[in-house]
Design an enzyme around this catalytic site. Structure first.
Site, short mmCIF file in Angstrom:
data_model
loop_
_atom_site.label_atom_id
_atom_site.label_comp_id
_atom_site.label_asym_id
_atom_site.label_seq_id
_atom_site.Cartn_x
_atom_site.Cartn_y
_atom_site.Cartn_z
N TYR A 10 6.61 47.23 12.02
CA TYR A 10 7.65 47.08 13.04
C TYR A 10 8.58 48.28 13.01
O TYR A 10 8.83 48.87 11.95
CB TYR A 10 8.48 45.82 12.81
N TYR B 120 -0.55 42.63 8.79
CA TYR B 120 0.24 43.27 7.73
C TYR B 120 0.45 42.29 6.56
O TYR B 120 0.46 41.07 6.75
CB TYR B 120 1.58 43.77 8.26
N ARG C 135 -0.42 38.48 7.43
CA ARG C 135 -0.20 37.86 8.74
C ARG C 135 -1.28 38.30 9.71
O ARG C 135 -1.64 39.47 9.75
CB ARG C 135 1.15 38.30 9.32
N HIS D 63 -0.30 39.50 15.77
CA HIS D 63 0.42 38.55 16.63
C HIS D 63 1.51 39.28 17.41
O HIS D 63 1.99 40.35 17.00
CB HIS D 63 1.03 37.41 15.81
N HIS E 79 5.28 38.29 19.12
CA HIS E 79 6.34 37.31 19.27
C HIS E 79 6.74 37.21 20.74
O HIS E 79 6.84 38.23 21.44
CB HIS E 79 7.57 37.72 18.45
#
Length: 245
Positions: free
Chosen positions: A115, A154, A164, A167, A169
């Site tokens: 991110y 990640y 994870r 995905h 959000h």
């Protein structure tokens, strides 16, 4: 969040077994995040729970929903690295009625699984041409649309070797601030989905299924991008699973 007032249809009671307990130790951060005191009842809501922003006149930038272009400037003139994908769907209520002119926001990691956030210390590099955030308004039929890069999986410190799934959000803003709903879209066929500790808090496979974007070859762009359809049902027996409900 129900915008339909059709009294000719039966009321669909929320299934409280649909959602996991607030404290699920297998998902470690749910322990400190879960409430330790009784919740406050909103049976007599105040004005702040009944009113909120009205988005029909919200001015969007030309590339707000295009993450391939919305981070470009003189210092970052290139395109982001990764698999180009289209994410689209409809926001509807429990009876299939579209929810028009509602704000849909999304944020995600880059193709390496990182991110653009100061607290993300994953060793994957930042992409200088990718910001990872977008927004759009649904049209009169409830449709929304984004163009982006497929995020990478990640690791996270929930266990010794916990990852994870890829995905995105997603936030849907209802008629009041208190009705904002947040969920995640996973990608169909990802083998990390069933072994994710967050996903494992859900005991209903149908609930998990509501968070999976389905490959749609008809909407894919040849030689450009695959498309994934992700409809959002904001209430009732077919509702999408949202966080913290």
């Amino acid at each position: 969040m129900t915008l339909n007032r059709n009294l000719n249809r039966r009321f669909v009671e929320r299934d409280r077994q649909w959602h996991p307990a607030a404290c699920t130790p297998g998902y470690k951060t749910s322990v400190p995040r879960s409430p330790s005191q009784a919740l406050v009842s909103l049976q007599t809501p105040s004005v702040s729970e009944l009113t909120g922003p009205e988005f029909s006149r919200l001015r969007m930038g030309p590339h707000d929903n295009d993450l391939l272009l919305n981070f470009r400037d003189a210092d970052s003139p290139g395109l982001p690295v990764g698999e180009r994908v289209i994410m689209f769907g409809r926001v509807v209520d429990q009876f299939g009625k579209p929810v028009p002119q509602t704000l849909v926001e999304m944020w995600q990691a880059n193709a390496g699984g990182r991110y653009r956030h100061k607290k993300d210390s994953y060793l994957a590099p930042l992409d200088p041409n990718f910001g990872g955030v977008g927004r759009c308004l649904t049209d009169d039929d409830g449709w929304y649309h984004f163009r982006t890069i497929k995020p990478g999986p990640y690791p996270w410190p929930n266990g010794i070797n916990t990852w994870r799934p890829a995905h995105i959000h997603v936030s849907v803003m209802g008629p009041a601030i208190s009705t904002r709903l947040i969920t995640q879209m996973y990608f169909e066929g990802d083998p990390l989905i069933p072994i994710c500790p967050i996903v494992q808090t859900l005991k209903d496979e149908e609930a998990v299924g509501t968070m999976i974007g389905r490959l749609d070859m008809a909407r894919s762009r040849p030689m450009d991008a695959l498309a994934y359809r992700f409809d959002l049902v904001v209430r009732g027996e077919l509702q999408t699973y949202f966080e913290n409900q």
